[in-house]
Design a protein around this motif. Structure first.
Motif, PDB file in Angstrom:
ATOM      1  N   MET A   1       0.847  -1.200   0.000  1.00 31.88           N
ATOM      2  CA  MET A   1       0.000   0.000   0.000  1.00 31.88           C
ATOM      3  C   MET A   1       0.878   1.243   0.000  1.00 31.88           C
ATOM      4  N   LEU A   2       0.710   2.065  -1.025  1.00 34.46           N
ATOM      5  CA  LEU A   2       1.539   3.257  -1.130  1.00 34.46           C
ATOM      6  C   LEU A   2       0.955   4.393  -0.296  1.00 34.46           C
ATOM      7  N   LEU A   3      -0.333   4.581  -0.443  1.00 36.90           N
ATOM      8  CA  LEU A   3      -0.988   5.680   0.264  1.00 36.90           C
ATOM      9  C   LEU A   3      -2.335   5.211   0.790  1.00 36.90           C
ATOM     10  N   GLU A   4      -2.629   5.613   2.006  1.00 36.96           N
ATOM     11  CA  GLU A   4      -3.914   5.244   2.574  1.00 36.96           C
ATOM     12  C   GLU A   4      -4.433   6.414   3.393  1.00 36.96           C
ATOM     13  N   THR A   5      -5.681   6.716   3.245  1.00 37.47           N
ATOM     14  CA  THR A   5      -6.261   7.741   4.117  1.00 37.47           C
ATOM     15  C   THR A   5      -7.394   7.104   4.899  1.00 37.47           C
ATOM     16  N   LYS A   6      -7.519   7.561   6.132  1.00 37.59           N
ATOM     17  CA  LYS A   6      -8.567   6.993   6.979  1.00 37.59           C
ATOM     18  C   LYS A   6      -9.454   8.104   7.526  1.00 37.59           C
ATOM     19  N   ASN A   7     -10.722   8.023   7.218  1.00 35.53           N
ATOM     20  CA  ASN A   7     -11.754   8.915   7.781  1.00 35.53           C
ATOM     21  C   ASN A   7     -11.366  10.395   7.763  1.00 35.53           C
ATOM     22  N   LEU A   8     -10.873  10.854   6.621  1.00 33.07           N
ATOM     23  CA  LEU A   8     -10.519  12.263   6.509  1.00 33.07           C
ATOM     24  C   LEU A   8     -11.778  13.112   6.558  1.00 33.07           C
ATOM     25  N   ARG A   9     -11.667  14.222   7.241  1.00 31.17           N
ATOM     26  CA  ARG A   9     -12.817  15.093   7.385  1.00 31.17           C
ATOM     27  C   ARG A   9     -12.331  16.531   7.361  1.00 31.17           C
ATOM     28  N   LYS A  10     -13.026  17.372   6.622  1.00 28.28           N
ATOM     29  CA  LYS A  10     -12.649  18.786   6.583  1.00 28.28           C
ATOM     30  C   LYS A  10     -13.903  19.626   6.415  1.00 28.28           C
ATOM     31  N   SER A  11     -14.045  20.605   7.271  1.00 29.15           N
ATOM     32  CA  SER A  11     -15.172  21.524   7.095  1.00 29.15           C
ATOM     33  C   SER A  11     -14.645  22.946   7.079  1.00 29.15           C
ATOM     34  N   PHE A  12     -15.340  23.794   6.375  1.00 29.41           N
ATOM     35  CA  PHE A  12     -14.958  25.197   6.306  1.00 29.41           C
ATOM     36  C   PHE A  12     -16.007  26.043   7.000  1.00 29.41           C
ATOM     37  N   PRO A  13     -15.570  27.114   7.666  1.00 27.00           N
ATOM     38  CA  PRO A  13     -16.558  27.954   8.351  1.00 27.00           C
ATOM     39  C   PRO A  13     -17.366  28.803   7.379  1.00 27.00           C
ATOM     40  N   ILE A  14     -18.630  29.010   7.711  1.00 24.31           N
ATOM     41  CA  ILE A  14     -19.444  29.979   6.965  1.00 24.31           C
ATOM     42  C   ILE A  14     -19.496  31.227   7.831  1.00 24.31           C
ATOM     43  N   GLU A  15     -19.052  32.355   7.267  1.00 21.65           N
ATOM     44  CA  GLU A  15     -19.021  33.566   8.073  1.00 21.65           C
ATOM     45  C   GLU A  15     -20.194  34.470   7.747  1.00 21.65           C
ATOM     46  N   SER A  16     -20.697  35.132   8.775  1.00 20.10           N
ATOM     47  CA  SER A  16     -21.771  36.085   8.532  1.00 20.10           C
ATOM     48  C   SER A  16     -21.171  37.286   7.821  1.00 20.10           C
ATOM     49  N   LYS A  17     -21.988  37.968   7.033  1.00 21.80           N
ATOM     50  CA  LYS A  17     -21.462  39.040   6.206  1.00 21.80           C
ATOM     51  C   LYS A  17     -21.037  40.231   7.046  1.00 21.80           C
TER      52      LYS A  17
ATOM     53  N   LEU B   1     -20.346  40.767  10.637  1.00 22.26           N
ATOM     54  CA  LEU B   1     -19.269  40.759  11.632  1.00 22.26           C
ATOM     55  C   LEU B   1     -18.290  39.618  11.430  1.00 22.26           C
ATOM     56  N   ARG B   2     -18.448  38.909  10.348  1.00 20.74           N
ATOM     57  CA  ARG B   2     -17.586  37.775  10.039  1.00 20.74           C
ATOM     58  C   ARG B   2     -17.566  36.771  11.186  1.00 20.74           C
ATOM     59  N   GLN B   3     -18.708  36.609  11.818  1.00 22.24           N
ATOM     60  CA  GLN B   3     -18.790  35.575  12.840  1.00 22.24           C
ATOM     61  C   GLN B   3     -19.086  34.251  12.170  1.00 22.24           C
ATOM     62  N   VAL B   4     -18.612  33.196  12.773  1.00 22.93           N
ATOM     63  CA  VAL B   4     -18.886  31.880  12.197  1.00 22.93           C
ATOM     64  C   VAL B   4     -20.333  31.502  12.519  1.00 22.93           C
ATOM     65  N   ILE B   5     -21.129  31.335  11.471  1.00 24.12           N
ATOM     66  CA  ILE B   5     -22.531  31.024  11.713  1.00 24.12           C
ATOM     67  C   ILE B   5     -22.864  29.593  11.331  1.00 24.12           C
ATOM     68  N   GLY B   6     -21.865  28.864  10.846  1.00 26.32           N
ATOM     69  CA  GLY B   6     -22.142  27.477  10.501  1.00 26.32           C
ATOM     70  C   GLY B   6     -20.915  26.892   9.841  1.00 26.32           C
ATOM     71  N   ARG B   7     -20.976  25.626   9.515  1.00 28.76           N
ATOM     72  CA  ARG B   7     -19.830  25.021   8.838  1.00 28.76           C
ATOM     73  C   ARG B   7     -20.327  24.220   7.653  1.00 28.76           C
TER      74      ARG B   7
END
Lengths: 362, 262
Positions: B1-17, B19-25
């Motif tokens: 096995m050359l490369l293996e990934t396990k359960n990778l997870r990535k989320s990006f924040p959604i910012e409010s217009k 005050l740029r507060q994070v209102i969700g992901r």
């Protein structure tokens, strides 16, 4: 019907850049028949978009101009003005000779255009409903059933009298009807939305809605699905196909995707370096491409399910329009090059039920 | 096995217009596990927004995942330094116009990559190396002092591939490498990638939305939808009997060249 609705004769378009001349479209003649879908295929820079823009005289005069040719649009007056008493008369109008006023009636009215990128073609600060209404207002005042004498006067004088409150209701109905026609699920919501609130596919539907709102005879769709996802792409093409039958229009479909050409068009024109090099029925061209360029293009497409170890590629690059080779423009990349190709330009001739420009068949 | 990934997870924040507060992901990649063997071509398909590019960037190290692990040759990727990782995994980007620095000459662009691999290298040797790379990707060798704008899209993509090859990587992540190229040029670049695979036994993760290309190139296909890998299998299997409804829709929406081709 096989009647010609638009005929282009020897059209040439040039662009000017730093005192250099770019011959974008060279001596192109073609015709569009009633109720057909004509495909124009070619690589970037081969002049297919320029050709589309030229049909509606949309070439930016600061950048270039139409240097020669005729674009004849056959207009049928199908009895909408009974007072004139000329129902059913057809006349050929040369789009290139029309006054700006007359041209306005054809551009967007009789011949409509759908552009590649709906994001940049829609006005971001005006609601969708209003944008479609604007098209209707400009082109077809008569369908709005003017309720007051004032509005009838506005219609006769061809001006918007500013009585928008009076128009609003009938126009809104008409717009909703159009949104339904392009299969938008919630026409009421979309009517009041701004472009950024819609997905790319929805925006393209709105663009198509604008194009059909004036009941055009021809729709020119310039890469209508390139900016969209594959799944949306199919929906949009199916919609265009459906509307073509429903409204009995002709469609000019410009694309670089041979798959789309094969599935959605009746006749195809293959362009290379500003010229038509092959033209004919799609089935004939795909089953037996004659021009070496068409042959190579079709061969270079990966075929679903097949797994050859290599694709057959066309050597070389897309030609630079500033320094085209003498003779046949495809000769540097052609595998069947002969001596005559280096010096003489082939003509588009009728061979085997299609037109092809190559010395192999002259 | 050359490369293996396990359960990778990535989320990006959604910012409010305001005050740029994070209102969700927004979850871009959810629970992605894949494995790549030596010399294999892994096709990653899905429509735009399905998370395929994000997954590619996580693997190459341009985006840090929220959770999940990557194993390179059975060692956790965290044990590699950035340079070591770059020597193993390289990326070829979608847009050849944006991925080459317009103010650097081709020679500088490639020299930069070569010096990352071998710190001590003489000038003459370096030029030799660059010429060798350009030869590999089928470009003339007298272009060292030329700038990216002097080249067409296909040529730039070749330069991008040469830059990736400079690191002598074992894995190349190709993110839509031909989607901005002309049809007649696409086949040239795909052939080049295939030749390089045979020559250096490079493994590819090939990210694309063009299913005809992926069925032609890939040994194994992963279909992504809204951040999840919803189906995987050999091209023939996925093509003939897709298990998932979305995969079926994706494959059916591909315009086919239905006419008989000689």
């Amino acid at each position: 019907m096989d009647e010609k609705i638009l005929e282009i004769r020897n059209l040439s378009v040039e662009y000017y850049r730093r005192k250099r001349v770019i011959p974008a479209v060279r001596n192109v003649s073609l015709e569009i028949n009633e109720n057909e879908t004509l495909g124009i295929v070619g690589e970037s820079g081969c002049g297919k978009s320029t050709l589309a823009l030229a049909i509606l005289r949309l070439i930016n005069l600061n950048e270039g101009k139409i240097t020669s040719g005729e674009i004849l649009f056959r207009e049928t007056d199908n009895g909408k003005r009974p007072s004139a008493g000329e129902a059913g008369i057809t006349e050929n109008k040369d789009i290139l000779k029309l006054s700006e006023e007359e041209l306005e009636k054809i551009r967007g009215g009789k011949i409509a255009m759908v552009f590649q990128d709906p994001f940049t073609s829609l006005n971001p600060v005006i609601r969708i409903g209003e944008q479609i209404a604007e098209v209707i207002r400009i082109h077809q005042l008569s369908i709005i059933h003017p309720p007051s004498p004032l509005l009838r006067f506005a219609k006769q004088s061809g001006r918007d009298c500013g009585g928008r409150a009076n128009y609003q209701l009938p126009i809104k109905e008409k717009v909703i009807q159009i949104l339904k026609q392009v299969m938008i699920a919630e026409p009421e919501r979309v009517y009041n939305s701004y472009p950024h609130q819609l997905s790319g596919g929805m925006q393209q539907r709105v663009m198509i809605g604008m194009a059909i709102s004036t009941r055009p005879k021809i729709i020119i769709a310039d890469e209508p699905t390139t900016a969209l996802d594959v799944t949306t792409q199919k929906e949009i093409l199916e919609l265009l196909k459906f509307l073509r039958k429903e409204l009995s229009m002709s469609i000019v479909l410009i694309t670089h995707n041979f798959g789309i050409i094969c599935e959605y068009t009746d006749r195809v024109i293959v362009m290379y370096a500003g010229e038509i090099i092959e033209e004919g029925e799609v089935k004939k061209i795909f089953s037996l491409p004659l021009h070496p360029y068409t042959q190579a293009l079709i061969r270079s497409l990966p075929k679903k399910g097949e797994k050859p170890s290599r694709l057959s590629a066309i050597p070389g690059q897309v030609p630079d329009m500033l320094s085209l080779p003498p003779g046949c423009k495809f000769n540097p990349r052609c595998e069947k090059r002969m001596n005559i190709c280096l010096s003489n330009e082939p003509k588009l001739l009728l061979v085997n039920q299609r037109k092809v420009s190559c010395f192999l068949y002259n | 096995m050359l490369l293996e990934t396990k359960n990778l997870r990535k989320s990006f924040p959604i910012e409010s217009k305001l005050l740029r507060q994070v209102i969700g992901r927004v979850i871009a990649v959810d629970n992605a596990s894949l494995s790549l063997n030596k010399g294999q071509v892994l096709g990653l398909v899905g429509e735009s927004g399905s998370g395929k590019t994000t997954l590619g960037k996580i693997v190459v190290g341009l985006i840090e995942p929220d959770s999940g692990e990557i194993f390179l040759q059975d060692k956790n990727i965290k044990n590699f330094t950035r340079k070591e990782r770059a020597k193993k995994i390289q990326m070829v980007f979608q847009d050849p116009f944006a991925s080459l620095n317009p103010r650097l000459s081709i020679g500088t662009i490639l020299a930069e990559a070569i010096r990352t691999r071998e710190q001590v290298i003489g000038n003459r040797q370096q030029v030799e190396k660059i010429k060798e790379l350009l030869n590999l990707v089928g470009m003339p060798t007298n272009i060292l002092s030329d700038y990216p704008h002097q080249f067409s899209g296909g040529q730039r993509q070749r330069i991008g591939i040469a830059r990736a090859l400079a690191m002598q990587p074992e894995i190349i992540i190709a993110d839509e490498p031909v989607s901005s190229l002309d049809v007649s040029i696409q086949a040239q670049i795909l052939n080049l990638l295939l030749d390089l695979k045979q020559k250096f036994s490079i493994s590819y993760i090939f990210i694309t939305h063009d299913l005809s290309i992926v069925t032609f190139l890939a040994d194994y296909i992963l279909v992504m939808y809204q951040g999840n890998i919803i189906e995987e299998g050999k091209p023939e299997e996925i093509l003939t009997k897709p298990k998932d409804k979305y995969t079926e829709k994706l494959f059916n929406s591909l315009p086919k060249i239905t006419c008989q081709i000689l």
